[in-house]
Write a protein that holds these residues in place. Structure first.
Motif, PDB file in Angstrom:
ATOM      1  N   GLY A 227     -38.442 -14.610 -74.130  1.00 46.07           N
ATOM      2  CA  GLY A 227     -38.757 -15.801 -73.350  1.00 46.07           C
ATOM      3  C   GLY A 227     -37.562 -16.683 -73.055  1.00 46.07           C
ATOM      4  O   GLY A 227     -37.707 -17.809 -72.573  1.00 46.07           O
ATOM      5  N   ASP A 228     -36.351 -16.181 -73.347  1.00 41.99           N
ATOM      6  CA  ASP A 228     -35.137 -16.953 -73.073  1.00 41.99           C
ATOM      7  C   ASP A 228     -34.614 -16.633 -71.676  1.00 41.99           C
ATOM      8  O   ASP A 228     -34.731 -15.497 -71.197  1.00 41.99           O
ATOM      9  CB  ASP A 228     -34.054 -16.633 -74.119  1.00 41.99           C
ATOM     10  N   LEU A 229     -34.011 -17.634 -71.051  1.00 40.58           N
ATOM     11  CA  LEU A 229     -33.512 -17.484 -69.678  1.00 40.58           C
ATOM     12  C   LEU A 229     -32.285 -16.582 -69.624  1.00 40.58           C
ATOM     13  O   LEU A 229     -31.328 -16.759 -70.389  1.00 40.58           O
ATOM     14  CB  LEU A 229     -33.157 -18.868 -69.117  1.00 40.58           C
ATOM     15  N   LEU A 230     -32.332 -15.607 -68.714  1.00 45.76           N
ATOM     16  CA  LEU A 230     -31.158 -14.770 -68.435  1.00 45.76           C
ATOM     17  C   LEU A 230     -30.405 -15.430 -67.285  1.00 45.76           C
ATOM     18  O   LEU A 230     -30.925 -15.529 -66.176  1.00 45.76           O
ATOM     19  CB  LEU A 230     -31.594 -13.346 -68.068  1.00 45.76           C
ATOM     20  N   SER A 277     -36.776 -31.306 -61.499  1.00 44.91           N
ATOM     21  CA  SER A 277     -36.055 -32.189 -60.575  1.00 44.91           C
ATOM     22  C   SER A 277     -34.573 -31.831 -60.510  1.00 44.91           C
ATOM     23  O   SER A 277     -33.921 -31.637 -61.539  1.00 44.91           O
ATOM     24  CB  SER A 277     -36.196 -33.647 -61.023  1.00 44.91           C
ATOM     25  N   HIS A 278     -34.058 -31.731 -59.295  1.00 41.92           N
ATOM     26  CA  HIS A 278     -32.629 -31.523 -59.017  1.00 41.92           C
ATOM     27  C   HIS A 278     -32.071 -30.226 -59.631  1.00 41.92           C
ATOM     28  O   HIS A 278     -30.867 -30.126 -59.875  1.00 41.92           O
ATOM     29  CB  HIS A 278     -31.803 -32.725 -59.489  1.00 41.92           C
ATOM     30  N   ALA A 279     -32.943 -29.231 -59.866  1.00 40.48           N
ATOM     31  CA  ALA A 279     -32.481 -27.973 -60.467  1.00 40.48           C
ATOM     32  C   ALA A 279     -31.372 -27.331 -59.636  1.00 40.48           C
ATOM     33  O   ALA A 279     -30.420 -26.769 -60.172  1.00 40.48           O
ATOM     34  CB  ALA A 279     -33.657 -27.005 -60.623  1.00 40.48           C
ATOM     35  N   MET A 280     -31.489 -27.430 -58.315  1.00 35.85           N
ATOM     36  CA  MET A 280     -30.495 -26.814 -57.425  1.00 35.85           C
ATOM     37  C   MET A 280     -29.123 -27.463 -57.593  1.00 35.85           C
ATOM     38  O   MET A 280     -28.098 -26.779 -57.632  1.00 35.85           O
ATOM     39  CB  MET A 280     -30.975 -26.932 -55.980  1.00 35.85           C
ATOM     40  N   LEU A 281     -29.092 -28.792 -57.712  1.00 35.30           N
ATOM     41  CA  LEU A 281     -27.818 -29.497 -57.888  1.00 35.30           C
ATOM     42  C   LEU A 281     -27.209 -29.166 -59.246  1.00 35.30           C
ATOM     43  O   LEU A 281     -25.985 -28.978 -59.362  1.00 35.30           O
ATOM     44  CB  LEU A 281     -28.014 -31.011 -57.762  1.00 35.30           C
ATOM     45  N   ILE A 282     -28.056 -29.085 -60.272  1.00 32.66           N
ATOM     46  CA  ILE A 282     -27.564 -28.745 -61.619  1.00 32.66           C
ATOM     47  C   ILE A 282     -26.971 -27.339 -61.609  1.00 32.66           C
ATOM     48  O   ILE A 282     -25.916 -27.082 -62.189  1.00 32.66           O
ATOM     49  CB  ILE A 282     -28.700 -28.860 -62.655  1.00 32.66           C
ATOM     50  N   GLU A 283     -27.647 -26.418 -60.910  1.00 31.63           N
ATOM     51  CA  GLU A 283     -27.164 -25.042 -60.817  1.00 31.63           C
ATOM     52  C   GLU A 283     -25.812 -24.970 -60.119  1.00 31.63           C
ATOM     53  O   GLU A 283     -24.914 -24.240 -60.540  1.00 31.63           O
ATOM     54  CB  GLU A 283     -28.194 -24.182 -60.068  1.00 31.63           C
ATOM     55  N   MET A 284     -25.655 -25.741 -59.038  1.00 35.15           N
ATOM     56  CA  MET A 284     -24.461 -25.602 -58.205  1.00 35.15           C
ATOM     57  C   MET A 284     -23.274 -26.446 -58.663  1.00 35.15           C
ATOM     58  O   MET A 284     -22.129 -26.031 -58.523  1.00 35.15           O
ATOM     59  CB  MET A 284     -24.784 -25.987 -56.752  1.00 35.15           C
ATOM     60  N   PHE A 285     -23.534 -27.622 -59.200  1.00 33.13           N
ATOM     61  CA  PHE A 285     -22.446 -28.584 -59.381  1.00 33.13           C
ATOM     62  C   PHE A 285     -22.183 -28.973 -60.831  1.00 33.13           C
ATOM     63  O   PHE A 285     -21.514 -29.969 -61.095  1.00 33.13           O
ATOM     64  CB  PHE A 285     -22.721 -29.844 -58.549  1.00 33.13           C
ATOM     65  N   THR A 286     -22.718 -28.209 -61.777  1.00 33.50           N
ATOM     66  CA  THR A 286     -22.381 -28.451 -63.179  1.00 33.50           C
ATOM     67  C   THR A 286     -21.937 -27.141 -63.811  1.00 33.50           C
ATOM     68  O   THR A 286     -22.178 -26.056 -63.282  1.00 33.50           O
ATOM     69  CB  THR A 286     -23.584 -29.009 -63.988  1.00 33.50           C
ATOM     70  N   ASP A 287     -21.280 -27.250 -64.965  1.00 34.68           N
ATOM     71  CA  ASP A 287     -20.778 -26.049 -65.646  1.00 34.68           C
ATOM     72  C   ASP A 287     -21.901 -25.249 -66.293  1.00 34.68           C
ATOM     73  O   ASP A 287     -21.753 -24.065 -66.562  1.00 34.68           O
ATOM     74  CB  ASP A 287     -19.759 -26.460 -66.730  1.00 34.68           C
ATOM     75  N   LYS A 288     -23.038 -25.905 -66.538  1.00 40.55           N
ATOM     76  CA  LYS A 288     -24.114 -25.261 -67.293  1.00 40.55           C
ATOM     77  C   LYS A 288     -24.997 -24.359 -66.435  1.00 40.55           C
ATOM     78  O   LYS A 288     -25.361 -23.264 -66.826  1.00 40.55           O
ATOM     79  CB  LYS A 288     -24.976 -26.341 -67.966  1.00 40.55           C
ATOM     80  N   GLY A 289     -25.370 -24.808 -65.242  1.00 38.82           N
ATOM     81  CA  GLY A 289     -26.293 -24.044 -64.409  1.00 38.82           C
ATOM     82  C   GLY A 289     -27.726 -24.258 -64.836  1.00 38.82           C
ATOM     83  O   GLY A 289     -27.999 -24.888 -65.863  1.00 38.82           O
ATOM     84  N   ALA A 290     -28.679 -23.723 -64.031  1.00 36.77           N
ATOM     85  CA  ALA A 290     -30.100 -24.008 -64.307  1.00 36.77           C
ATOM     86  C   ALA A 290     -31.028 -22.823 -64.114  1.00 36.77           C
ATOM     87  O   ALA A 290     -32.179 -22.888 -64.494  1.00 36.77           O
ATOM     88  CB  ALA A 290     -30.562 -25.159 -63.427  1.00 36.77           C
ATOM     89  N   GLY A 291     -30.553 -21.729 -63.517  1.00 33.72           N
ATOM     90  CA  GLY A 291     -31.444 -20.614 -63.223  1.00 33.72           C
ATOM     91  C   GLY A 291     -30.787 -19.270 -63.516  1.00 33.72           C
ATOM     92  O   GLY A 291     -29.840 -19.178 -64.296  1.00 33.72           O
ATOM     93  N   THR A 292     -31.290 -18.221 -62.868  1.00 31.16           N
ATOM     94  CA  THR A 292     -30.734 -16.877 -63.008  1.00 31.16           C
ATOM     95  C   THR A 292     -29.897 -16.552 -61.778  1.00 31.16           C
ATOM     96  O   THR A 292     -30.411 -16.526 -60.649  1.00 31.16           O
ATOM     97  CB  THR A 292     -31.869 -15.829 -63.138  1.00 31.16           C
ATOM     98  N   LEU A 293     -28.607 -16.326 -61.995  1.00 35.15           N
ATOM     99  CA  LEU A 293     -27.666 -16.003 -60.910  1.00 35.15           C
ATOM    100  C   LEU A 293     -27.563 -14.490 -60.789  1.00 35.15           C
ATOM    101  O   LEU A 293     -27.351 -13.779 -61.787  1.00 35.15           O
ATOM    102  CB  LEU A 293     -26.287 -16.589 -61.220  1.00 35.15           C
ATOM    103  N   ILE A 294     -27.742 -13.986 -59.558  1.00 35.39           N
ATOM    104  CA  ILE A 294     -27.672 -12.541 -59.293  1.00 35.39           C
ATOM    105  C   ILE A 294     -26.516 -12.288 -58.338  1.00 35.39           C
ATOM    106  O   ILE A 294     -26.437 -12.900 -57.269  1.00 35.39           O
ATOM    107  CB  ILE A 294     -29.005 -12.041 -58.698  1.00 35.39           C
TER     108      ILE A 294
END
Length: 296
Positions: A227-230, A277-294
């Motif tokens: 159940g952990d995010l890849l 909220s703002h998941a897209m900005l967190i994914e794109m503009f922070t070092d941590k990210g928020a989703g699964t990058l392919i």
């Protein structure tokens, strides 16, 4: 008197974002917006503000929206029964008219309104406008569980993009506006076809050579068996995850859309939670990210 820690944190966030802002200036982001986030006014406002921010910092956002639940609700209201095959709605002529009314009408214009209210200039279109998307009828087969014989399934007016004329989007984006696209296309036979929104977004991203394809969904991304995010996947890892059943069900077509887009020239695709909220900005503009990058 010292600096307010909250203001300092905001300044540090902007500093952290700077290299990403520089990297993506002038690039195109295609964003598929759908799921339950579409029915939440607060999340819709946040999403619209994020899209306007992308445009303001020199990125060209292109929005493709879905609307399955809204179509279903309208069909129910009108007393029209829905049938599904492999997650795709069987679409007869009456259902196709309702789908176009809901997608190109109510949902599209509501989203345009949210973006305009956030200070952007959005323009709503469907694949029919300007010959933007030429569709072909989706062909599906299904195995009979008893005889194991494959038979053709007629889904009616369900299509997939065959050809995308990027000049339509280039014109809109070049004029400083944000395209908001309903997933409807027209066939060479003149018929109107309903297109899966993920598939539409992938085709548009591929045609535009987008830097990013975002699929905003109702899950955090691709999860492992615990159940952990890849957070980072390539096509080879995806094949392994599908083989062992980690990626299954409704996530499979989303993953296939992302892999197809990446293999067609999109730099990377991201599956992330549209309810955050703002998941897209967190994914794109922070070092941590928020989703699964392919990516490749």
């Amino acid at each position: 008197m010292g600096i307010d820690p909250i203001n300092l944190a905001k300044a540090e966030t902007l500093t952290e974002a700077l290299p990403y802002l520089q990297r993506y200036a002038g690039k195109t982001f295609v964003v598929k917006y759908g799921g339950h986030a579409m029915g939440d006014a607060a999340l819709a406002r946040d999403f619209a503000a994020d899209i306007v921010l992308l445009k303001a910092v020199g990125i060209n956002p292109v929005v493709v929206h879905g609307g399955g639940p809204q179509i279903g609700a309208m069909l129910k209201k009108l007393g029209v029964e829905s049938e599904f095959v492999d997650g795709l709605r069987v679409t007869d002529a009456e259902t196709a008219k309702v789908a176009e009314m809901v997608l190109s009408g109510a949902i599209n214009k509501e989203l345009v309104g949210w973006i305009n209210a956030a200070g952007g200039r959005a323009l709503g279109i469907s694949g029919k406008d300007g010959g933007f998307v030429t569709a072909t009828k989706v062909q599906r087969t299904q195995k009979d569980p008893d005889s194991n014989i494959e038979r053709n399934i007629d889904l009616g007016f369900v299509g997939e993009p065959q050809k995308v004329d990027r000049s339509v989007i280039d014109t809109i984006s070049g004029a400083g506006m944000i395209p908001v696209i309903a997933p409807i296309g027209v066939g060479e036979d003149g018929h109107t076809y309903n297109i899966n929104a993920d598939t539409m977004a992938g085709a548009v991203a591929s045609a535009l050579g987008a830097s990013r394809l975002f699929l905003l969904t109702d899950v955090a991304g691709v999860l492992d068996k615990a159940g952990d995010l890849l957070t980072d996947l390539d096509p080879e890892a995806i094949v392994a995850l599908q083989t062992d059943g980690t990626i299954s069900g409704g996530m499979i077509p989303k993953i296939e859309t992302c892999v197809n887009a990446v293999e067609a020239g999109v730099d990377a695709a991201v599956i992330l939670d549209g309810r955050a909220s703002h998941a897209m900005l967190i994914e794109m503009f922070t070092d941590k990210g928020a989703g699964t990058l392919i990516h490749k």
